[in-house]
Design a protein around this motif. Structure first.
Motif, PDB file in Angstrom:
ATOM      1  N   ALA A  19      -0.306  -3.318   6.810  1.00 50.31           N
ATOM      2  CA  ALA A  19      -1.150  -3.766   5.704  1.00 50.31           C
ATOM      3  C   ALA A  19      -0.336  -3.909   4.417  1.00 50.31           C
ATOM      4  N   PHE A  20       0.514  -2.941   4.133  1.00 46.51           N
ATOM      5  CA  PHE A  20       1.357  -3.018   2.939  1.00 46.51           C
ATOM      6  C   PHE A  20       2.317  -4.205   3.031  1.00 46.51           C
ATOM      7  N   ALA A  21       3.017  -4.333   4.161  1.00 44.93           N
ATOM      8  CA  ALA A  21       4.017  -5.398   4.323  1.00 44.93           C
ATOM      9  C   ALA A  21       3.365  -6.773   4.277  1.00 44.93           C
ATOM     10  N   ASN A  22       2.164  -6.912   4.828  1.00 48.01           N
ATOM     11  CA  ASN A  22       1.470  -8.196   4.840  1.00 48.01           C
ATOM     12  C   ASN A  22       0.858  -8.545   3.488  1.00 48.01           C
ATOM     13  N   GLY A  25       3.552  -5.038  -0.374  1.00 45.24           N
ATOM     14  CA  GLY A  25       4.439  -3.892  -0.235  1.00 45.24           C
ATOM     15  C   GLY A  25       3.843  -2.687  -0.939  1.00 45.24           C
ATOM     16  N   GLY A  26       4.577  -1.580  -0.923  1.00 47.73           N
ATOM     17  CA  GLY A  26       4.092  -0.384  -1.608  1.00 47.73           C
ATOM     18  C   GLY A  26       4.764   0.867  -1.092  1.00 47.73           C
ATOM     19  N   TYR A  27       4.189   2.002  -1.455  1.00 50.81           N
ATOM     20  CA  TYR A  27       4.726   3.305  -1.089  1.00 50.81           C
ATOM     21  C   TYR A  27       3.651   4.113  -0.381  1.00 50.81           C
ATOM     22  N   ILE A  28       4.072   4.856   0.638  1.00 52.34           N
ATOM     23  CA  ILE A  28       3.207   5.822   1.304  1.00 52.34           C
ATOM     24  C   ILE A  28       3.823   7.180   1.034  1.00 52.34           C
ATOM     25  N   VAL A  29       3.014   8.111   0.529  1.00 53.87           N
ATOM     26  CA  VAL A  29       3.508   9.436   0.187  1.00 53.87           C
ATOM     27  C   VAL A  29       2.888  10.442   1.148  1.00 53.87           C
ATOM     28  N   HIS A  88       9.005   3.763   1.448  1.00 53.86           N
ATOM     29  CA  HIS A  88       8.905   2.466   0.774  1.00 53.86           C
ATOM     30  C   HIS A  88       8.739   1.375   1.824  1.00 53.86           C
ATOM     31  N   VAL A  89       7.683   0.591   1.658  1.00 50.71           N
ATOM     32  CA  VAL A  89       7.396  -0.537   2.544  1.00 50.71           C
ATOM     33  C   VAL A  89       7.502  -1.807   1.698  1.00 50.71           C
ATOM     34  N   PRO A  90       8.564  -2.588   1.886  1.00 49.79           N
ATOM     35  CA  PRO A  90       8.683  -3.809   1.088  1.00 49.79           C
ATOM     36  C   PRO A  90       7.738  -4.902   1.589  1.00 49.79           C
TER      37      PRO A  90
END
Length: 171
Positions: A19-22, A25-29, A88-90
């Motif tokens: 979901a983030f990559a599509n 992007g974003g961060y998962i903590v 980190h998910v670009p």
């Protein structure tokens, strides 16, 4: 919570990563509660599993194409002495990740549940994952076209910067 020995947990994180990559992007903590953002930390075996890039990529890429790349994790020890992991998910520019296999999970009770179907895609909206529907498909297509236009403009910008003595052909 995240248990690296639980296949459902890996699937859930794979869905988050997709979901983030599509999207953007974003961060998962890992080690912070969703409800009030309290720092609770994660156990050392979980930290070791999450920072093992090779294993993480194998787990994420086993049911997804195109494969994820450039996902990075980093552990961080807080002032209170607990460890969290930041992933980190670009954004995957120019490509959209999709489940290529059905994914099912058998609970300890013996109940089997289908978690994903081949062809499912997820995007991130309003802090939640959404299965791509016709509306979201338009967003993905628009994003692909925008990335293509950007790549064309980058080539054109490089071309325009060519020395004046070179012949120029405009297509």
């Amino acid at each position: 919570s995240f248990d690296p020995s639980d296949g459902k947990h890996w699937h859930d994180i794979t869905t988050d990563v997709m979901a983030f990559a599509n999207t953007m992007g974003g961060y998962i903590v890992f080690g912070v509660t969703d409800s009030d953002f309290s720092v609770v930390g994660i156990p050392e075996p979980t930290v070791k599993a999450l920072v093992d890039t090779n294993m993480v990529m194998q787990k994420f890429n086993r049911h997804v194409l195109p494969h994820f790349s450039m996902i990075r994790t980093k552990p961080h020890r807080t002032a209170s002495g607990v460890t969290i992991v930041i992933m980190h998910v670009p954004e995957s520019k120019g490509k959209t990740h999709i489940f290529i296999k059905d994914v099912s999970y058998t609970y300890p009770s013996g109940q089997n549940k289908q978690l994903a179907y081949a062809g499912m895609m997820f995007i991130r909206r309003s802090a939640t994952n959404h299965v791509v529907d016709p509306y979201h498909l338009g967003f993905i297509i628009h994003r692909i076209i925008a990335n293509y236009k950007e790549s064309i403009l980058n080539v054109r910008a490089q071309f325009v910067a060519a020395p004046i003595e070179h012949q120029k052909i405009i297509i």
